[in-house]
Design a protein around this motif. Sequence first.
Motif, mmCIF file in Angstrom:
data_model
loop_
_atom_site.group_PDB
_atom_site.id
_atom_site.type_symbol
_atom_site.label_atom_id
_atom_site.label_comp_id
_atom_site.label_asym_id
_atom_site.label_seq_id
_atom_site.Cartn_x
_atom_site.Cartn_y
_atom_site.Cartn_z
ATOM 1 N N LEU A 119 10.406 5.066 5.394
ATOM 2 C CA LEU A 119 11.493 5.767 6.071
ATOM 3 C C LEU A 119 11.007 6.970 6.874
ATOM 4 C CD1 LEU A 119 14.081 5.525 3.195
ATOM 5 C CD2 LEU A 119 14.017 4.169 5.295
ATOM 6 N N HIS A 120 9.775 7.401 6.643
ATOM 7 C CA HIS A 120 9.202 8.528 7.391
ATOM 8 C C HIS A 120 8.598 8.084 8.729
ATOM 9 C CE1 HIS A 120 5.796 6.732 5.407
ATOM 10 N NE2 HIS A 120 4.976 7.443 6.154
ATOM 11 N N ILE A 121 8.671 6.783 9.022
ATOM 12 C CA ILE A 121 8.217 6.268 10.312
ATOM 13 C C ILE A 121 9.455 5.943 11.130
ATOM 14 C CG2 ILE A 121 6.933 4.480 11.511
ATOM 15 C CD1 ILE A 121 5.152 4.261 9.026
ATOM 16 N N LEU A 122 9.628 6.700 12.206
ATOM 17 C CA LEU A 122 10.792 6.532 13.080
ATOM 18 C C LEU A 122 10.440 5.560 14.192
ATOM 19 C CD1 LEU A 122 11.880 10.265 13.412
ATOM 20 C CD2 LEU A 122 12.518 8.600 11.657
ATOM 21 N N LEU A 123 11.303 4.599 14.444
ATOM 22 C CA LEU A 123 11.091 3.590 15.468
ATOM 23 C C LEU A 123 11.975 3.910 16.662
ATOM 24 C CD1 LEU A 123 11.174 0.534 13.083
ATOM 25 C CD2 LEU A 123 9.173 1.711 13.943
ATOM 26 N N PHE A 124 11.343 4.064 17.834
ATOM 27 C CA PHE A 124 12.049 4.439 19.057
ATOM 28 C C PHE A 124 11.846 3.362 20.111
ATOM 29 C CE2 PHE A 124 11.332 8.494 17.017
ATOM 30 C CZ PHE A 124 12.507 9.178 17.254
ATOM 31 N N ARG A 125 12.827 3.275 21.015
ATOM 32 C CA ARG A 125 12.696 2.403 22.168
ATOM 33 C C ARG A 125 13.491 3.005 23.326
ATOM 34 N NH1 ARG A 125 16.433 -2.777 20.434
ATOM 35 N NH2 ARG A 125 18.424 -1.741 20.711
ATOM 36 N N GLY A 149 15.507 9.688 26.987
ATOM 37 C CA GLY A 149 15.687 8.243 27.046
ATOM 38 C C GLY A 149 15.244 7.489 25.813
ATOM 39 N N TRP A 150 14.455 8.107 24.943
ATOM 40 C CA TRP A 150 14.019 7.439 23.717
ATOM 41 C C TRP A 150 15.158 7.455 22.709
ATOM 42 C CZ3 TRP A 150 9.785 4.596 23.553
ATOM 43 C CH2 TRP A 150 8.760 4.870 24.449
ATOM 44 N N VAL A 151 15.424 6.295 22.091
ATOM 45 C CA VAL A 151 16.505 6.146 21.118
ATOM 46 C C VAL A 151 15.917 5.666 19.799
ATOM 47 C CG1 VAL A 151 18.629 4.892 20.583
ATOM 48 C CG2 VAL A 151 18.158 5.605 22.934
ATOM 49 N N HIS A 152 16.282 6.347 18.707
ATOM 50 C CA HIS A 152 15.913 5.900 17.363
ATOM 51 C C HIS A 152 16.754 4.653 17.087
ATOM 52 C CE1 HIS A 152 16.043 6.850 12.761
ATOM 53 N NE2 HIS A 152 15.028 6.052 13.044
ATOM 54 N N SER A 172 0.827 -1.195 0.000
ATOM 55 C CA SER A 172 0.000 0.000 0.000
ATOM 56 C C SER A 172 0.869 1.256 0.000
ATOM 57 C CB SER A 172 -0.930 0.012 1.217
ATOM 58 O OG SER A 172 -0.163 0.073 2.392
ATOM 59 N N MET A 173 0.270 2.383 -0.340
ATOM 60 C CA MET A 173 0.999 3.645 -0.391
ATOM 61 C C MET A 173 1.283 4.149 1.012
ATOM 62 S SD MET A 173 -0.883 5.584 -3.530
ATOM 63 C CE MET A 173 0.199 6.981 -3.372
ATOM 64 N N SER A 174 2.368 4.912 1.145
ATOM 65 C CA SER A 174 2.732 5.484 2.427
ATOM 66 C C SER A 174 1.756 6.579 2.823
ATOM 67 C CB SER A 174 4.142 6.059 2.361
ATOM 68 O OG SER A 174 5.069 5.042 2.182
ATOM 69 N N PHE A 175 1.527 6.692 4.124
ATOM 70 C CA PHE A 175 0.667 7.717 4.689
ATOM 71 C C PHE A 175 1.539 8.790 5.310
ATOM 72 C CE2 PHE A 175 -1.094 9.265 8.733
ATOM 73 C CZ PHE A 175 -2.147 10.002 8.241
ATOM 74 N N TYR A 176 1.332 10.030 4.916
ATOM 75 C CA TYR A 176 2.025 11.171 5.503
ATOM 76 C C TYR A 176 0.997 12.041 6.208
ATOM 77 C CZ TYR A 176 6.113 10.079 2.635
ATOM 78 O OH TYR A 176 7.194 9.465 2.065
ATOM 79 N N PRO A 177 1.090 12.174 7.522
ATOM 80 C CA PRO A 177 0.138 13.019 8.246
ATOM 81 C C PRO A 177 0.457 14.494 8.042
ATOM 82 C CG PRO A 177 1.803 12.204 9.742
ATOM 83 C CD PRO A 177 2.066 11.554 8.410
ATOM 84 N N GLU A 178 -0.453 15.361 8.428
ATOM 85 C CA GLU A 178 -0.200 16.806 8.357
ATOM 86 C C GLU A 178 0.747 17.260 9.451
ATOM 87 O OE1 GLU A 178 -3.497 19.449 7.830
ATOM 88 O OE2 GLU A 178 -4.583 17.966 6.642
ATOM 89 N N ASP A 179 0.673 16.617 10.625
ATOM 90 C CA ASP A 179 1.526 16.930 11.768
ATOM 91 C C ASP A 179 2.223 15.660 12.220
ATOM 92 O OD1 ASP A 179 0.680 19.719 12.080
ATOM 93 O OD2 ASP A 179 -1.226 18.884 12.778
ATOM 94 N N ILE A 180 3.290 15.807 12.997
ATOM 95 C CA ILE A 180 3.976 14.647 13.553
ATOM 96 C C ILE A 180 2.987 13.864 14.419
ATOM 97 C CG2 ILE A 180 5.805 13.909 15.130
ATOM 98 C CD1 ILE A 180 7.408 16.371 14.210
ATOM 99 N N GLU A 181 2.932 12.546 14.212
ATOM 100 C CA GLU A 181 2.022 11.686 14.973
ATOM 101 C C GLU A 181 2.834 10.700 15.798
ATOM 102 O OE1 GLU A 181 -0.834 9.770 12.446
ATOM 103 O OE2 GLU A 181 -1.815 11.666 11.958
ATOM 104 N N TYR A 182 2.389 10.486 17.035
ATOM 105 C CA TYR A 182 3.056 9.594 17.978
ATOM 106 C C TYR A 182 2.152 8.404 18.277
ATOM 107 C CZ TYR A 182 5.854 13.778 18.658
ATOM 108 O OH TYR A 182 6.658 14.869 18.452
ATOM 109 N N SER A 183 2.712 7.203 18.227
ATOM 110 C CA SER A 183 1.935 6.010 18.544
ATOM 111 C C SER A 183 1.784 5.872 20.051
ATOM 112 C CB SER A 183 2.638 4.762 18.005
ATOM 113 O OG SER A 183 3.756 4.437 18.811
ATOM 114 N N GLU A 184 0.883 4.982 20.433
ATOM 115 C CA GLU A 184 0.833 4.546 21.826
ATOM 116 C C GLU A 184 2.113 3.767 22.104
ATOM 117 O OE1 GLU A 184 -1.577 5.213 24.096
ATOM 118 O OE2 GLU A 184 -2.493 6.492 22.569
ATOM 119 N N LYS A 185 2.462 3.632 23.350
ATOM 120 C CA LYS A 185 3.643 2.863 23.733
ATOM 121 C C LYS A 185 3.281 1.387 23.805
ATOM 122 C CE LYS A 185 5.089 6.796 26.379
ATOM 123 N NZ LYS A 185 4.978 7.419 27.685
ATOM 124 N N TYR A 186 4.253 0.528 23.491
ATOM 125 C CA TYR A 186 4.076 -0.913 23.593
ATOM 126 C C TYR A 186 5.376 -1.513 24.118
ATOM 127 C CZ TYR A 186 5.653 -0.104 18.746
ATOM 128 O OH TYR A 186 6.304 0.345 17.628
#
Length: 98
Positions: free
Chosen positions: A89-95, A78-81, A19-33
């Motif tokens: 590539l526009h989705i950054l993964l942090f832990r 404390g969050w690290v990419h 599927s095509m990539s989704f680009y939001p209008e503003d930076i979006e943050y996921s819930e934590k898991y």
Amino acid sequence: KTRSARPPSAPILRRDHSSMSFYPEDIEYSEKYDDDEFTYRHVVLPKSVAAAMHKLTQCKRLLTEHECESLGVQQSSGWVHYAIHPPELHILLFRRPK
């Protein structure tokens, strides 16, 4: 071919994505898991911020905390990419450690 990254042990995640990539209008943050070691979240960048990120890294390395802040990503310390995720590539993964 492996992309260089900081830290060197950072994985490059791969999956079939038709599927095509989704680009939001503003930076979006996921819930934590979580898993047993880390808490995770992902951050989805708007197209303009993703372009600035690509200019900084050429998608060949992870972002530093300072670079994330300069792009407008706002998180507590404390969050690290930790991984590069082609083709999104526009989705950054942090832990961060639990």
